[in-house]
Design a protein around this motif. Structure first.
Motif, mmCIF file in Angstrom:
data_model
loop_
_atom_site.group_PDB
_atom_site.id
_atom_site.type_symbol
_atom_site.label_atom_id
_atom_site.label_comp_id
_atom_site.label_asym_id
_atom_site.label_seq_id
_atom_site.Cartn_x
_atom_site.Cartn_y
_atom_site.Cartn_z
ATOM 1 N N ALA A 22 0.849 -1.205 0.000
ATOM 2 C CA ALA A 22 0.000 0.000 0.000
ATOM 3 C C ALA A 22 0.878 1.247 0.000
ATOM 4 N N PRO A 23 0.376 2.329 -0.576
ATOM 5 C CA PRO A 23 1.124 3.592 -0.501
ATOM 6 C C PRO A 23 1.257 4.024 0.964
ATOM 7 N N LEU A 24 2.367 4.641 1.277
ATOM 8 C CA LEU A 24 2.609 5.101 2.637
ATOM 9 C C LEU A 24 1.521 6.070 3.104
ATOM 10 N N THR A 25 0.991 6.836 2.177
ATOM 11 C CA THR A 25 -0.080 7.767 2.543
ATOM 12 C C THR A 25 -1.311 7.026 3.075
ATOM 13 N N GLN A 26 -1.573 5.827 2.576
ATOM 14 C CA GLN A 26 -2.709 5.034 3.072
ATOM 15 C C GLN A 26 -2.486 4.673 4.534
ATOM 16 N N ALA A 27 -1.281 4.279 4.884
ATOM 17 C CA ALA A 27 -0.975 3.960 6.277
ATOM 18 C C ALA A 27 -1.134 5.192 7.158
ATOM 19 N N MET A 57 7.313 6.929 10.321
ATOM 20 C CA MET A 57 6.982 8.051 9.433
ATOM 21 C C MET A 57 7.787 9.290 9.797
ATOM 22 N N LEU A 58 7.970 9.509 11.082
ATOM 23 C CA LEU A 58 8.788 10.635 11.528
ATOM 24 C C LEU A 58 10.216 10.487 11.006
ATOM 25 N N ARG A 59 10.729 9.278 11.048
ATOM 26 C CA ARG A 59 12.081 9.007 10.548
ATOM 27 C C ARG A 59 12.178 9.371 9.063
ATOM 28 N N ALA A 60 11.133 9.061 8.309
ATOM 29 C CA ALA A 60 11.127 9.399 6.877
ATOM 30 C C ALA A 60 11.152 10.907 6.681
ATOM 31 N N ARG A 61 10.460 11.634 7.539
ATOM 32 C CA ARG A 61 10.405 13.091 7.398
ATOM 33 C C ARG A 61 11.756 13.729 7.690
ATOM 34 N N THR A 62 12.529 13.111 8.546
ATOM 35 C CA THR A 62 13.817 13.694 8.935
ATOM 36 C C THR A 62 14.981 13.204 8.083
ATOM 37 N N THR A 63 14.691 12.344 7.128
ATOM 38 C CA THR A 63 15.721 11.821 6.231
ATOM 39 C C THR A 63 15.457 12.370 4.832
ATOM 40 N N ASP A 64 16.331 13.259 4.363
ATOM 41 C CA ASP A 64 16.104 13.952 3.095
ATOM 42 C C ASP A 64 15.805 13.000 1.938
ATOM 43 N N ASP A 65 16.570 11.920 1.827
ATOM 44 C CA ASP A 65 16.366 10.985 0.722
ATOM 45 C C ASP A 65 14.973 10.362 0.776
ATOM 46 N N LEU A 66 14.557 9.925 1.959
ATOM 47 C CA LEU A 66 13.226 9.330 2.089
ATOM 48 C C LEU A 66 12.129 10.368 1.857
ATOM 49 N N TRP A 67 12.303 11.552 2.418
ATOM 50 C CA TRP A 67 11.274 12.574 2.281
ATOM 51 C C TRP A 67 11.083 12.987 0.827
ATOM 52 N N SER A 68 12.171 13.042 0.072
ATOM 53 C CA SER A 68 12.060 13.432 -1.338
ATOM 54 C C SER A 68 11.299 12.375 -2.141
ATOM 55 N N ARG A 69 11.294 11.137 -1.658
ATOM 56 C CA ARG A 69 10.596 10.050 -2.352
ATOM 57 C C ARG A 69 9.246 9.711 -1.724
ATOM 58 N N TRP A 70 8.805 10.488 -0.725
ATOM 59 C CA TRP A 70 7.589 10.195 0.037
ATOM 60 C C TRP A 70 6.395 9.811 -0.831
ATOM 61 N N PRO A 71 6.061 10.577 -1.888
ATOM 62 C CA PRO A 71 4.865 10.224 -2.662
ATOM 63 C C PRO A 71 4.919 8.830 -3.284
ATOM 64 N N GLY A 72 6.078 8.311 -3.576
ATOM 65 C CA GLY A 72 6.172 6.999 -4.210
ATOM 66 C C GLY A 72 6.479 5.858 -3.260
ATOM 67 N N LEU A 73 6.658 6.165 -1.986
ATOM 68 C CA LEU A 73 7.020 5.116 -1.030
ATOM 69 C C LEU A 73 5.839 4.206 -0.712
ATOM 70 N N LYS A 74 6.145 2.949 -0.514
ATOM 71 C CA LYS A 74 5.165 1.949 -0.089
ATOM 72 C C LYS A 74 5.424 1.635 1.386
ATOM 73 N N VAL A 75 4.447 1.061 2.026
ATOM 74 C CA VAL A 75 4.569 0.702 3.435
ATOM 75 C C VAL A 75 5.806 -0.171 3.663
ATOM 76 N N ARG A 76 6.072 -1.101 2.768
ATOM 77 C CA ARG A 76 7.210 -2.013 2.930
ATOM 78 C C ARG A 76 8.553 -1.277 2.999
ATOM 79 N N HIS A 77 8.623 -0.061 2.458
ATOM 80 C CA HIS A 77 9.870 0.696 2.481
ATOM 81 C C HIS A 77 10.209 1.221 3.869
#
Length: 136
Positions: A22-27, A57-77
């Motif tokens: 699922a998209p991370l936004t769904q979670a 999710m907070l970890r993703a927000r504080t990591t530039d690489d993850l945050w830049s890819r947020w729209p395409g991230l899946k829960v498994r990431h």
């Protein structure tokens, strides 16, 4: 002889789960809508494969690489894997010790097959149980 309190007596039943693909936004939407802090993540067969939490999710927000890819991230990431699981008939003290040792805020309670999530035991559930025991 007094019977020990079990995980099944304290757990939240009918867990809200999210598919690994699922998209991370769904979670994020599920967490917000249900006012919860973590979700069991399941595979295509309904077996638990991880947990995704607000902390992930907070970890993703504080990591530039993850945050830049947020729209395409899946829960498994972002999920923590493997999920820490326990059975409903386990003793609450065992669950509390495991949560403390692993430094987690929830355990996924699995059914007899050892894979299907049937509940979630959170630190909030444990605190409620401790209060009930103290009042008894």
């Amino acid at each position: 002889m007094t019977r020990s309190l079990t995980v099944g007596a304290l757990m939240s039943t009918d867990p809200i789960v999210v598919p690994a693909d699922a998209p991370l936004t769904q979670a994020a939407e599920l967490l917000e809508r249900h006012h919860i802090h973590g979700l069991p993540v399941v595979d295509a067969f309904g077996g638990v494969v991880g947990v995704v939490s607000q902390t992930d999710m907070l970890r993703a927000r504080t990591t530039d690489d993850l945050w830049s890819r947020w729209p395409g991230l899946k829960v498994r990431h972002l999920m923590s894997s493997p999920a820490l699981t326990i059975s409903a008939d386990a003793d609450v003290a065992e669950a509390a010790n495991r949560m403390e040792l692993e430094r987690v805020h929830r355990l996924v309670v699995v059914g007899p097959d050892g894979r299907s999530p049937v509940g979630v035991l959170s630190t909030t559930d444990l605190v409620h149980g401790m209060l009930e025991e103290a009042r008894a």
